[in-house]
Motif scaffolding. Structure first.
Motif, short mmCIF file in Angstrom:
data_model
loop_
_atom_site.label_atom_id
_atom_site.label_comp_id
_atom_site.label_asym_id
_atom_site.label_seq_id
_atom_site.Cartn_x
_atom_site.Cartn_y
_atom_site.Cartn_z
N ASN A 56 14.56 27.25 12.57
CA ASN A 56 15.59 28.08 13.02
C ASN A 56 17.23 27.81 12.40
O ASN A 56 17.89 28.62 12.02
CB ASN A 56 15.77 28.32 14.49
CG ASN A 56 14.62 29.30 15.17
OD1 ASN A 56 14.28 30.14 14.26
ND2 ASN A 56 14.25 28.96 16.04
N VAL A 57 17.26 26.56 12.46
CA VAL A 57 18.37 26.05 11.72
C VAL A 57 18.50 26.30 10.41
O VAL A 57 19.50 26.74 9.81
CB VAL A 57 18.70 24.47 11.91
CG1 VAL A 57 19.76 24.03 11.06
CG2 VAL A 57 18.90 24.13 13.52
N VAL A 58 17.36 26.29 9.55
CA VAL A 58 17.29 26.47 8.09
C VAL A 58 17.36 28.01 8.02
O VAL A 58 18.15 28.59 7.24
CB VAL A 58 15.87 26.17 7.39
CG1 VAL A 58 15.87 26.59 5.92
CG2 VAL A 58 15.73 24.56 7.32
N PHE A 59 16.61 28.95 8.89
CA PHE A 59 17.06 30.37 8.90
C PHE A 59 18.58 30.91 9.09
O PHE A 59 18.85 31.79 8.39
CB PHE A 59 15.98 31.07 9.88
CG PHE A 59 14.57 30.74 9.61
CD1 PHE A 59 14.35 30.38 8.10
CD2 PHE A 59 13.65 31.24 10.48
CE1 PHE A 59 12.82 30.23 8.02
CE2 PHE A 59 12.22 31.16 10.24
CZ PHE A 59 11.94 30.56 8.81
N THR A 60 18.96 30.21 10.05
CA THR A 60 20.38 30.29 10.17
C THR A 60 21.27 30.15 8.95
O THR A 60 22.27 30.98 8.58
CB THR A 60 20.91 29.52 11.14
OG1 THR A 60 20.16 29.87 12.53
CG2 THR A 60 22.40 29.80 11.60
N GLY A 61 20.97 29.14 8.15
CA GLY A 61 21.67 28.89 7.06
C GLY A 61 21.47 29.76 6.00
O GLY A 61 22.39 30.46 5.59
N PHE A 62 20.20 30.47 5.92
CA PHE A 62 19.86 31.50 4.93
C PHE A 62 20.69 32.61 5.41
O PHE A 62 21.19 33.54 4.34
CB PHE A 62 18.44 31.77 4.89
CG PHE A 62 17.47 30.72 4.42
CD1 PHE A 62 17.85 29.73 3.71
CD2 PHE A 62 16.00 30.80 4.85
CE1 PHE A 62 17.23 28.82 3.28
CE2 PHE A 62 15.17 29.73 4.22
CZ PHE A 62 15.73 28.61 3.41
N ALA A 63 20.77 32.91 6.72
CA ALA A 63 21.35 34.11 7.08
C ALA A 63 22.89 34.11 6.64
O ALA A 63 23.42 34.99 6.45
CB ALA A 63 21.18 34.39 8.76
N LEU A 64 23.36 32.90 6.88
CA LEU A 64 25.06 32.85 6.86
C LEU A 64 25.20 32.87 5.21
O LEU A 64 26.36 33.47 4.90
CB LEU A 64 25.29 31.43 7.26
CG LEU A 64 25.37 31.32 8.85
CD1 LEU A 64 25.69 29.92 9.16
CD2 LEU A 64 26.38 32.16 9.33
N ALA A 65 24.19 32.56 4.44
CA ALA A 65 24.41 32.82 3.09
C ALA A 65 24.28 34.18 2.63
O ALA A 65 24.38 34.46 1.27
CB ALA A 65 23.67 31.90 2.35
N GLY A 66 23.67 35.17 3.47
CA GLY A 66 23.58 36.46 2.99
C GLY A 66 22.27 36.70 2.74
O GLY A 66 21.76 37.83 2.00
N ALA A 67 21.18 35.70 2.64
CA ALA A 67 19.77 36.04 2.51
C ALA A 67 19.05 37.26 3.08
O ALA A 67 19.14 37.16 4.42
CB ALA A 67 18.94 34.80 2.41
N PRO A 68 18.58 38.18 2.51
CA PRO A 68 17.99 39.36 3.38
C PRO A 68 16.85 38.97 4.32
O PRO A 68 15.82 38.04 3.68
CB PRO A 68 17.38 40.26 2.27
CG PRO A 68 17.31 39.49 1.22
CD PRO A 68 18.23 38.32 1.04
N GLY A 69 16.46 39.48 5.14
CA GLY A 69 15.40 39.25 6.02
C GLY A 69 15.46 38.29 7.13
O GLY A 69 14.39 37.66 7.70
#
Length: 247
Positions: A56-69
């Motif tokens: 989830n921490v990794v996914f949060t980083g992806f989301a903050l970077a604007g990665a879709p999904g």
């Protein structure tokens, strides 16, 4: 190979008078449960883990970077709910610190309540689970797994964390004879990895071929069985019931 098999057998059929008593097979069952609920959360609730907070921490980083999904709210909710569950679980096990069987019993009963609530919500709702239902499921399951992880930390059974396998797998290789170590305990550590793999595989198959609630039903049955055993263990005064020396 014979050493690995002996270690695996000692984990599945432990010495009841040993320092860990009946805890290892119970924690393996909880490892299977972890795979089941994370399969449900990731595949049904949409790229969010309720047990694996590293993910989830990794996914949060992806989301903050604007990665879709990668939904930011879902990951943050899971992380926060897990923390609250860990707080509740930590309180429960610290109040029962004089008896490890009682620590396990109280934590499992609390976790069962959260998972049962999630299962009921799935059964009365209609897939796909979106909006408030989805967020409620994430919160309930993360609360339950937070409780579980707090209890497992307090029980401090070596190599059986029920959730995090990175250190387990690293230890199996880094401590091996091949690495000039004392021995990687591949039997026990391998069982932990296989248990998580089996839970995730069964959960994914259940989602793909059956009702979306099936992984939670299997998790509920596992928790019910483990809680029943834990309720019997509170009567024991064997050496394994004494407080663990540390996590």
């Amino acid at each position: 190979m014979s050493v690995v098999l002996r270690e695996a057998r000692a984990t599945l059929v432990p010495d009841m008078t040993g320092p860990q008593g009946p805890l290892p097979p119970l924690l393996l069952a909880l490892t299977v449960l972890t795979g089941l609920v994370d399969a449900f959360s990731f595949l049904v609730l949409g790229r969010v883990f309720v047990a694996n907070m590293t993910g989830n921490v990794v996914f949060t980083g992806f989301a903050l970077a604007g990665a879709p999904g990668f939904p930011l709210l879902a990951s943050c909710l899971a992380f926060g709910s897990f923390a609250v569950g860990a707080l509740a679980g930590g309180t429960v096990v610290h109040l029962a610190r004089a008896h490890r069987g009682r620590q396990l019993q109280r934590a499992l009963l609390l976790e069962t309540a959260f998972v049962t609530a999630a299962m009921v919500l799935v059964l009365v709702s209609r897939a796909p689970y979106t909006g408030g239902v989805r967020l409620a499921l994430i919160a309930l399951l993360a609360l339950g797994l937070g409780v579980q992880n707090a209890a497992v930390r307090a029980l401090a059974v070596p190599d059986l964390t029920t959730t995090v396998l990175t250190r387990t797998l690293t230890g199996a290789v880094a401590d091996s004879r091949l690495a000039r170590g004392p021995g990687g305990k591949a039997g026990r550590r391998g069982l932990s990895a296989v248990s998580l793999l089996a839970g995730a595989c069964c959960g994914a198959l259940a989602v793909r071929t059956g009702h979306p609630a099936l992984p939670l039903l299997l998790a509920f049955l596992l928790l019910t069985a483990a809680s029943t055993v834990a309720c019997l263990l509170v009567r024991s005064d064997a050496p394994w019931t004494k407080p663990a020396s540390g996590p």
